[in-house]
Design a protein around this motif. Structure first.
Motif, PDB file in Angstrom:
ATOM      1  N   LEU A  49      -0.817  -1.434   9.704  1.00  0.00           N
ATOM      2  CA  LEU A  49      -2.214  -1.809   9.923  1.00  0.00           C
ATOM      3  C   LEU A  49      -2.928  -0.884  10.912  1.00  0.00           C
ATOM      4  CD1 LEU A  49      -1.701  -5.674  10.019  1.00  0.00           C
ATOM      5  CD2 LEU A  49      -2.810  -4.350   8.188  1.00  0.00           C
ATOM      6  N   ARG A  50      -2.165  -0.101  11.661  1.00  0.00           N
ATOM      7  CA  ARG A  50      -2.788   0.838  12.608  1.00  0.00           C
ATOM      8  C   ARG A  50      -3.670   1.849  11.877  1.00  0.00           C
ATOM      9  NH1 ARG A  50       1.839   2.913  11.235  1.00  0.00           N
ATOM     10  NH2 ARG A  50       2.329   5.115  11.315  1.00  0.00           N
ATOM     11  N   HIS A  51      -3.386   2.082  10.600  1.00  0.00           N
ATOM     12  CA  HIS A  51      -4.180   3.029   9.816  1.00  0.00           C
ATOM     13  C   HIS A  51      -5.636   2.579   9.672  1.00  0.00           C
ATOM     14  CE1 HIS A  51      -0.890   5.635   8.523  1.00  0.00           C
ATOM     15  NE2 HIS A  51      -0.179   4.544   8.281  1.00  0.00           N
ATOM     16  N   ILE A  52      -5.876   1.272   9.682  1.00  0.00           N
ATOM     17  CA  ILE A  52      -7.239   0.784   9.440  1.00  0.00           C
ATOM     18  C   ILE A  52      -7.962   0.396  10.726  1.00  0.00           C
ATOM     19  CG2 ILE A  52      -6.674   0.031   7.101  1.00  0.00           C
ATOM     20  CD1 ILE A  52      -6.832  -2.902   8.281  1.00  0.00           C
ATOM     21  N   GLY A  65     -10.423   2.817   1.286  1.00  0.00           N
ATOM     22  CA  GLY A  65     -10.023   4.202   1.009  1.00  0.00           C
ATOM     23  C   GLY A  65      -8.632   4.506   1.533  1.00  0.00           C
ATOM     24  N   LEU A  66      -8.315   4.012   2.733  1.00  0.00           N
ATOM     25  CA  LEU A  66      -6.981   4.230   3.298  1.00  0.00           C
ATOM     26  C   LEU A  66      -5.918   3.464   2.529  1.00  0.00           C
ATOM     27  CD1 LEU A  66      -7.884   4.288   7.076  1.00  0.00           C
ATOM     28  CD2 LEU A  66      -7.030   6.184   5.688  1.00  0.00           C
ATOM     29  N   LEU A  67      -6.284   2.306   2.000  1.00  0.00           N
ATOM     30  CA  LEU A  67      -5.357   1.566   1.145  1.00  0.00           C
ATOM     31  C   LEU A  67      -5.025   2.397  -0.087  1.00  0.00           C
ATOM     32  CD1 LEU A  67      -3.808  -1.048   0.451  1.00  0.00           C
ATOM     33  CD2 LEU A  67      -5.925  -1.926  -0.530  1.00  0.00           C
ATOM     34  N   GLN A  68      -6.042   3.041  -0.649  1.00  0.00           N
ATOM     35  CA  GLN A  68      -5.814   3.937  -1.787  1.00  0.00           C
ATOM     36  C   GLN A  68      -4.917   5.109  -1.398  1.00  0.00           C
ATOM     37  OE1 GLN A  68      -7.100   2.307  -4.913  1.00  0.00           O
ATOM     38  NE2 GLN A  68      -7.128   4.470  -5.223  1.00  0.00           N
ATOM     39  N   LEU A  69      -5.185   5.687  -0.233  1.00  0.00           N
ATOM     40  CA  LEU A  69      -4.494   6.894   0.204  1.00  0.00           C
ATOM     41  C   LEU A  69      -3.050   6.625   0.631  1.00  0.00           C
ATOM     42  CD1 LEU A  69      -4.868   9.934   0.830  1.00  0.00           C
ATOM     43  CD2 LEU A  69      -5.573   9.250   3.135  1.00  0.00           C
ATOM     44  N   HIS A  70      -2.834   5.572   1.403  1.00  0.00           N
ATOM     45  CA  HIS A  70      -1.510   5.306   1.983  1.00  0.00           C
ATOM     46  C   HIS A  70      -0.762   4.145   1.321  1.00  0.00           C
ATOM     47  CE1 HIS A  70      -2.025   8.104   5.294  1.00  0.00           C
ATOM     48  NE2 HIS A  70      -3.237   7.620   5.478  1.00  0.00           N
ATOM     49  N   ARG A  80       0.683  -4.196   0.965  1.00  0.00           N
ATOM     50  CA  ARG A  80      -0.529  -3.816   0.224  1.00  0.00           C
ATOM     51  C   ARG A  80      -1.301  -5.052  -0.212  1.00  0.00           C
ATOM     52  NH1 ARG A  80       3.160  -0.298  -2.369  1.00  0.00           N
ATOM     53  NH2 ARG A  80       3.175  -1.653  -4.188  1.00  0.00           N
ATOM     54  N   ALA A  81      -0.596  -6.030  -0.756  1.00  0.00           N
ATOM     55  CA  ALA A  81      -1.257  -7.242  -1.257  1.00  0.00           C
ATOM     56  C   ALA A  81      -1.928  -8.015  -0.121  1.00  0.00           C
ATOM     57  CB  ALA A  81      -0.251  -8.123  -1.985  1.00  0.00           C
ATOM     58  N   LEU A  82      -1.284  -8.084   1.034  1.00  0.00           N
ATOM     59  CA  LEU A  82      -1.861  -8.793   2.174  1.00  0.00           C
ATOM     60  C   LEU A  82      -3.164  -8.143   2.611  1.00  0.00           C
ATOM     61  CD1 LEU A  82      -1.512 -11.008   4.367  1.00  0.00           C
ATOM     62  CD2 LEU A  82      -0.365  -9.265   5.743  1.00  0.00           C
ATOM     63  N   SER A  96      -3.789   0.095  -6.230  1.00  0.00           N
ATOM     64  CA  SER A  96      -2.744   0.586  -5.332  1.00  0.00           C
ATOM     65  C   SER A  96      -1.449   0.607  -6.107  1.00  0.00           C
ATOM     66  CB  SER A  96      -2.626  -0.297  -4.088  1.00  0.00           C
ATOM     67  OG  SER A  96      -2.270  -1.602  -4.447  1.00  0.00           O
ATOM     68  N   GLY A  97      -0.543   1.422  -5.683  1.00  0.00           N
ATOM     69  CA  GLY A  97       0.737   1.519  -6.371  1.00  0.00           C
ATOM     70  C   GLY A  97       0.908   2.901  -6.971  1.00  0.00           C
ATOM     71  N   SER A  98       1.968   3.049  -7.705  1.00  0.00           N
ATOM     72  CA  SER A  98       2.244   4.351  -8.311  1.00  0.00           C
ATOM     73  C   SER A  98       1.457   4.497  -9.599  1.00  0.00           C
ATOM     74  CB  SER A  98       3.738   4.463  -8.605  1.00  0.00           C
ATOM     75  OG  SER A  98       4.085   3.585  -9.652  1.00  0.00           O
ATOM     76  N   SER A  99       1.549   5.664 -10.183  1.00  0.00           N
ATOM     77  CA  SER A  99       0.823   5.887 -11.432  1.00  0.00           C
ATOM     78  C   SER A  99       1.400   5.042 -12.565  1.00  0.00           C
ATOM     79  CB  SER A  99       0.870   7.367 -11.809  1.00  0.00           C
ATOM     80  OG  SER A  99       2.215   7.780 -11.948  1.00  0.00           O
ATOM     81  N   ARG A 100       2.648   4.626 -12.420  1.00  0.00           N
ATOM     82  CA  ARG A 100       3.256   3.794 -13.457  1.00  0.00           C
ATOM     83  C   ARG A 100       2.965   2.317 -13.260  1.00  0.00           C
ATOM     84  NH1 ARG A 100       9.164   5.714 -13.006  1.00  0.00           N
ATOM     85  NH2 ARG A 100       8.398   7.119 -11.455  1.00  0.00           N
TER      86      ARG A 100
END
Length: 160
Positions: A65-68, A78-83, A92-94, A114-118
């Protein structure tokens, strides 16, 4: 769009699903509630931190959470998308569920992945907490009483 910055990030841990969340979901394991304060808005997210009885180090678990910290809600998305791929699915869900409440009045993007490309998790326009017991929290008629959170929580972590 609301350009307010997140002024408070609070994470509460419970040894079981808190009694004030009236839901048919089974309780057990460690349960977490994330509280985000942004301008005059407060929003909550919830998740199971771990399904067994092992204790949770909330500071370590919530370190992502320090990222936000000090971000706007838009920047946090945007940071959720990035990290997001670096974090556990429940982390991620929280965060996504808490940010979704801020999105309702801030007119933030209606879809975030969010998540991988798969494997992707797409948020819906409905606040994810509503079907699990938390109501949209940017509405004036709903807010969790802080004393309820502190009375039942066994651990608390705050980022200022």
């Amino acid at each position: 769009m609301n350009n307010s910055r997140l002024s408070r990030i609070e994470l509460f841990a419970f040894h079981t699903r808190p009694s004030f969340l009236h839901s048919p979901e089974p309780s057990g394991g460690w349960y977490g509630i994330l509280k985000l304060t942004c301008g005059g808005q407060i929003s909550y997210g919830e998740c199971i931190l771990c399904a067994d009885d092992n204790a949770v180090d909330l500071v370590k678990w919530g370190s992502y959470l320090r990222h936000i910290r000090s971000c706007t809600a838009q920047e946090a998305f945007g940071l959720l998308q990035l990290h997001g791929q670096e974090w556990a699915p429940n982390q991620r869900a929280l965060l996504l569920s808490a940010l979704a409440g801020l999105r309702q009045t801030s007119k933030l993007p209606a879809e975030i992945t969010s998540g991988s490309s798969r494997k992707e998790h797409r948020s819906s326009a409905v606040h994810p907490g509503t079907e699990r017991g938390l109501q949209p929290t940017n509405q004036a008629e709903f807010a969790l009483d802080p004393s309820l959170l502190f009375d039942e929580a066994v651990s608390y972590y705050s980022l200022l």
